[in-house]
Design a protein around this motif. Structure first.
Motif, mmCIF file in Angstrom:
data_model
loop_
_atom_site.group_PDB
_atom_site.id
_atom_site.type_symbol
_atom_site.label_atom_id
_atom_site.label_comp_id
_atom_site.label_asym_id
_atom_site.label_seq_id
_atom_site.Cartn_x
_atom_site.Cartn_y
_atom_site.Cartn_z
ATOM 1 N N MET A 26 0.853 -1.198 0.000
ATOM 2 C CA MET A 26 0.000 0.000 0.000
ATOM 3 C C MET A 26 0.887 1.245 0.000
ATOM 4 O O MET A 26 1.804 1.352 0.800
ATOM 5 N N SER A 27 0.636 2.164 -0.938
ATOM 6 C CA SER A 27 1.440 3.377 -1.003
ATOM 7 C C SER A 27 1.024 4.352 0.084
ATOM 8 O O SER A 27 -0.138 4.416 0.477
ATOM 9 N N THR A 28 2.011 5.086 0.573
ATOM 10 C CA THR A 28 1.752 6.084 1.601
ATOM 11 C C THR A 28 1.412 7.405 0.937
ATOM 12 O O THR A 28 2.141 7.878 0.058
ATOM 13 N N LEU A 29 0.312 8.004 1.339
ATOM 14 C CA LEU A 29 -0.071 9.292 0.781
ATOM 15 C C LEU A 29 0.895 10.364 1.263
ATOM 16 O O LEU A 29 1.207 10.444 2.454
ATOM 17 N N LYS A 30 1.362 11.165 0.332
ATOM 18 C CA LYS A 30 2.299 12.225 0.687
ATOM 19 C C LYS A 30 1.539 13.463 1.126
ATOM 20 O O LYS A 30 0.458 13.769 0.605
ATOM 21 N N PRO A 31 2.111 14.234 2.066
ATOM 22 C CA PRO A 31 1.439 15.458 2.492
ATOM 23 C C PRO A 31 1.545 16.539 1.433
ATOM 24 O O PRO A 31 2.453 16.528 0.588
ATOM 25 N N VAL A 32 0.606 17.462 1.469
ATOM 26 C CA VAL A 32 0.660 18.647 0.615
ATOM 27 C C VAL A 32 1.415 19.732 1.382
ATOM 28 O O VAL A 32 1.119 20.005 2.547
ATOM 29 N N CYS A 33 2.402 20.331 0.743
ATOM 30 C CA CYS A 33 3.240 21.309 1.430
ATOM 31 C C CYS A 33 2.478 22.612 1.669
ATOM 32 O O CYS A 33 1.535 22.951 0.949
ATOM 33 N N GLU A 34 2.900 23.342 2.691
ATOM 34 C CA GLU A 34 2.313 24.653 2.956
ATOM 35 C C GLU A 34 2.800 25.693 1.951
ATOM 36 O O GLU A 34 2.052 26.574 1.542
ATOM 37 N N SER A 35 4.058 25.598 1.585
ATOM 38 C CA SER A 35 4.621 26.495 0.570
ATOM 39 C C SER A 35 5.594 25.712 -0.291
ATOM 40 O O SER A 35 6.518 25.085 0.244
ATOM 41 N N TRP A 36 5.386 25.703 -1.593
ATOM 42 C CA TRP A 36 6.236 24.933 -2.483
ATOM 43 C C TRP A 36 7.620 25.556 -2.625
ATOM 44 O O TRP A 36 8.619 24.864 -2.783
ATOM 45 N N PHE A 37 7.696 26.874 -2.555
ATOM 46 C CA PHE A 37 8.952 27.582 -2.783
ATOM 47 C C PHE A 37 9.568 28.072 -1.473
ATOM 48 O O PHE A 37 8.867 28.303 -0.493
ATOM 49 N N ALA A 38 10.881 28.252 -1.516
ATOM 50 C CA ALA A 38 11.609 28.920 -0.441
ATOM 51 C C ALA A 38 12.438 30.038 -1.063
ATOM 52 O O ALA A 38 12.951 29.888 -2.179
ATOM 53 N N THR A 39 12.569 31.151 -0.348
ATOM 54 C CA THR A 39 13.301 32.307 -0.868
ATOM 55 C C THR A 39 14.397 32.708 0.106
ATOM 56 O O THR A 39 14.159 32.816 1.307
#
Length: 256
Positions: free
Chosen positions: A1-14
């Motif tokens: 069974m594959s583990t569902l990955k979390p959705v990130c709060e922010s895709w980018f970092a600056t």
């Protein structure tokens, strides 16, 4: 069974490098292929060098940093550098790869399923809930400016010359400030494994590019991957590549 990955709060970092330069990255993506996206703040124009994967809105992420006209530049067509070009009103790429950007050529961008460069395991977190690797594609975006060798991008307080530096791919460019001797090098030179055996690569051309780079006065390199480095490491990388790739007795001659 594959583990569902979390959705990130922010895709980018600056990260603010100095008063005129920001480094933007995609920290939830595989580090080995994670591109550096450079935002250069100019007096009368800003430059964005590379736009990442295009899986989240880079334009929205940098909106608060933009206060003048912005030109988005793809250092070359590969998906990790040109994926977000379609978001920007003003976009530029070298003539050798302009058609590939205009048509959204997944093969030239290295993002077809068969090529195996865009993989589910490369995403530690997801950019949004409905993201799937199988639907990933390079969005077609007609260039508004086609770059060529010797073009000058004048920002008012500094100017960058376009250097055509093929080898990794036909349309690879660097942006060079002769006054400061800063080089934004894309995937032409960086401090890591250099890829010169892709379908779009050509080692003899890469050798000519590196012979040219050896004659280019460079103080600081802002590369397409990994860390910023200086003159000494730059010289070491170019020498090591040429020593590894040259065939005895046939050094190429290439004028700067």
């Amino acid at each position: 069974m594959s583990t569902l990955k979390p959705v990130c709060e922010s895709w980018f970092a600056t990260e603010k490098i100095n008063d005129w330069l920001y480094l933007i990255s995609e920290p939830h993506y595989y580090w080995w292929n994670r591109a550096n996206l450079w935002l250069i703040k100019g007096q009368k124009q800003d430059l964005l060098i590379d736009t990442g994967l295009g899986v989240s809105s880079l334009r929205q992420h940098i909106a608060s940093l933009i206060d003048k006209p912005l030109l988005a530049i793809a250092s070359h067509i590969h998906f990790d550098h040109a994926g977000g070009m379609h978001e920007f009103d003003h976009r530029a790429i070298h003539a050798a790869e302009a058609k590939a950007l205009e048509t959204g050529d997944d093969h030239e961008a290295l993002c077809t399923a068969e090529q195996g460069w865009v993989l589910e395991e490369h995403f530690e977190q997801l950019p949004h809930a409905d993201f799937t690797v199988t639907q990933y594609t390079l969005h077609a975006a007609e260039p508004t400016q086609v770059l060529k060798e010797g073009d000058v991008l004048d920002l008012g307080d500094r100017a960058f010359e376009v250097l055509h530096l093929p080898g990794h791919s036909p349309g690879c460019i660097g942006l060079y400030d002769a006054k400061s001797q800063d080089l934004f090098s894309g995937d032409v030179v960086y401090d890591g494994e250099l890829l010169d055996q892709l379908h779009c690569s050509h080692i003899p051309t890469y050798i000519q590019t590196y012979e040219r780079l050896q004659r280019l006065p460079v103080d600081t390199v802002y590369p397409g991957h990994y860390s910023i480095f200086g003159r000494s490491r730059y010289q070491q990388i170019t020498v090591e590549y040429l020593e590894a790739k040259r065939k005895p007795g046939c050094p190429a001659e290439q004028r700067l």
